[in-house]
Design a protein around this motif. Structure first.
Motif, PDB file in Angstrom:
ATOM      1  N   ARG A 177      88.097 -17.596  -5.377  1.00 22.57           N
ATOM      2  CA  ARG A 177      87.211 -17.277  -6.372  1.00 22.57           C
ATOM      3  C   ARG A 177      87.832 -16.921  -7.599  1.00 22.57           C
ATOM      4  NH1 ARG A 177      83.782 -14.742  -3.725  1.00 22.57           N
ATOM      5  NH2 ARG A 177      84.379 -12.632  -4.632  1.00 22.57           N
ATOM      6  N   GLU A 178      88.535 -15.837  -7.587  1.00 24.49           N
ATOM      7  CA  GLU A 178      89.206 -15.022  -8.777  1.00 24.49           C
ATOM      8  C   GLU A 178      90.810 -15.465  -9.093  1.00 24.49           C
ATOM      9  OE1 GLU A 178      88.574 -10.984  -7.993  1.00 24.49           O
ATOM     10  OE2 GLU A 178      86.381 -11.184  -7.958  1.00 24.49           O
ATOM     11  N   THR A 201      92.829  -5.713  -3.594  1.00 24.59           N
ATOM     12  CA  THR A 201      93.410  -6.658  -4.568  1.00 24.59           C
ATOM     13  C   THR A 201      94.801  -6.072  -4.828  1.00 24.59           C
ATOM     14  OG1 THR A 201      91.249  -7.441  -5.204  1.00 24.59           O
ATOM     15  CG2 THR A 201      93.224  -7.884  -6.659  1.00 24.59           C
ATOM     16  N   GLU A 235      86.512 -12.665   3.700  1.00 24.71           N
ATOM     17  CA  GLU A 235      85.781 -12.241   2.618  1.00 24.71           C
ATOM     18  C   GLU A 235      87.206 -12.169   1.544  1.00 24.71           C
ATOM     19  OE1 GLU A 235      83.201  -8.627   0.881  1.00 24.71           O
ATOM     20  OE2 GLU A 235      84.073  -8.395   2.960  1.00 24.71           O
ATOM     21  N   ALA A 236      88.136 -11.788   2.160  1.00 22.71           N
ATOM     22  CA  ALA A 236      89.157 -11.845   1.052  1.00 22.71           C
ATOM     23  C   ALA A 236      89.653 -13.035   0.553  1.00 22.71           C
ATOM     24  CB  ALA A 236      90.473 -10.731   1.940  1.00 22.71           C
ATOM     25  N   LEU A 253      88.764  -4.448   1.488  1.00 22.06           N
ATOM     26  CA  LEU A 253      89.246  -5.339   0.960  1.00 22.06           C
ATOM     27  C   LEU A 253      90.386  -4.683  -0.248  1.00 22.06           C
ATOM     28  CD1 LEU A 253      86.665  -7.756  -0.271  1.00 22.06           C
ATOM     29  CD2 LEU A 253      88.233  -7.821   1.745  1.00 22.06           C
ATOM     30  N   GLU A 272      88.096 -15.840   0.464  1.00 24.65           N
ATOM     31  CA  GLU A 272      86.819 -16.295  -0.522  1.00 24.65           C
ATOM     32  C   GLU A 272      87.097 -15.628  -1.769  1.00 24.65           C
ATOM     33  OE1 GLU A 272      83.248 -15.870   1.527  1.00 24.65           O
ATOM     34  OE2 GLU A 272      83.648 -17.745   2.725  1.00 24.65           O
ATOM     35  N   LYS A 273      87.241 -14.248  -1.852  1.00 24.97           N
ATOM     36  CA  LYS A 273      87.443 -13.603  -3.169  1.00 24.97           C
ATOM     37  C   LYS A 273      88.617 -13.922  -3.754  1.00 24.97           C
ATOM     38  CE  LYS A 273      87.154  -8.756  -4.884  1.00 24.97           C
ATOM     39  NZ  LYS A 273      88.254  -8.708  -5.734  1.00 24.97           N
ATOM     40  N   THR A 274      89.776 -14.477  -3.139  1.00 26.20           N
ATOM     41  CA  THR A 274      90.984 -14.842  -3.618  1.00 26.20           C
ATOM     42  C   THR A 274      90.827 -16.130  -4.236  1.00 26.20           C
ATOM     43  OG1 THR A 274      92.523 -13.401  -2.219  1.00 26.20           O
ATOM     44  CG2 THR A 274      93.358 -15.357  -3.241  1.00 26.20           C
ATOM     45  N   THR A 308      93.778 -11.173  -2.876  1.00 24.18           N
ATOM     46  CA  THR A 308      93.082 -10.012  -2.308  1.00 24.18           C
ATOM     47  C   THR A 308      93.336 -10.012  -0.884  1.00 24.18           C
ATOM     48  OG1 THR A 308      91.376  -9.766  -3.825  1.00 24.18           O
ATOM     49  CG2 THR A 308      91.024  -8.948  -1.775  1.00 24.18           C
TER      50      THR A 308
END
Length: 199
Positions: A41-42, A57, A34-35, A55, A37-39, A46
């Motif tokens: 994406r943004e 950031t 999850e971290a 999580l 994918e968030k990294t 994270t």
């Protein structure tokens, strides 16, 4: 290579954080899927905080975010290398890195100087020598680069290191002005050198 989060029972993989410009290792953190994918994406790093069990950031409280430039997976698919542009010190202690190293090199000054030169072009002032060169156009700037190159060659034939370094600095400064006039970033020229080096 794809990252494998299932290799470890806790679903975490180590993420080595490296400054994209200086090459310094800034810190080590851990990511779950999850971290990761968030990294991606943004484009801001994270982690999964093992102490907070959530999580996290980097920079969410300090605003010292780690802006992602490149993400690489190691040959075993179980470790990440993330190259970043840090927005301030990385360590919670206020140090540049979590290994208490200074994250700078003299080469970074060229990037700073490039920003100053760009500002002189975009916000010209009457008192600025650099602004006056931009006003005269590319032919005058190119001529100055040529003059400084000749002066450097002349000083190279003598044994005065201080004068030689002064002329070398003059040439480099005017070269940066010419690059700015041509709307070419120094990093683009460095990329050409890097490509040649790998051939």
């Amino acid at each position: 290579m794809k990252i494998d989060f299932l290799k470890n029972t806790d679903g975490l993989v180590p993420a080595v954080i490296q400054d994209a410009e200086t090459g310094k290792v800034l810190m080590l953190g851990y990511m779950n899927e999850e971290a990761y994918e968030k990294t991606q994406r943004e484009n801001v790093v994270t982690f999964f905080s093992r102490s907070k069990q959530r999580l996290w950031t980097k920079g969410e409280t300090s605003n010292h975010f780690l802006h992602v430039k490149e993400m690489l997976v190691d040959c075993d698919g179980d470790t990440l290398l993330i190259k970043v542009q840090p927005a301030g010190p990385t360590c919670h202690t206020g140090a540049d890195t979590c290994f208490d190293e200074v994250n700078q090199g003299k080469g970074l000054f060229l990037n700073y100087l490039q920003r100053i030169i760009r500002d002189r072009k975009e916000n010209p002032t009457e008192k600025s020598y650099t602004s006056s060169l931009f006003k005269k156009g590319v032919n005058k700037i190119a001529q100055k680069v040529g003059e400084e190159a000749v002066e450097l060659v002349i000083e190279a034939k003598d044994d005065n290191d201080d004068l030689f370094k002064g002329e070398a600095a003059d040439l480099l400064y005017h070269y940066l002005i010419l690059l700015e006039q041509k709307n070419i970033d120094l990093d683009e020229v460095i990329a050409v050198l890097q490509q040649r080096h790998t051939k």
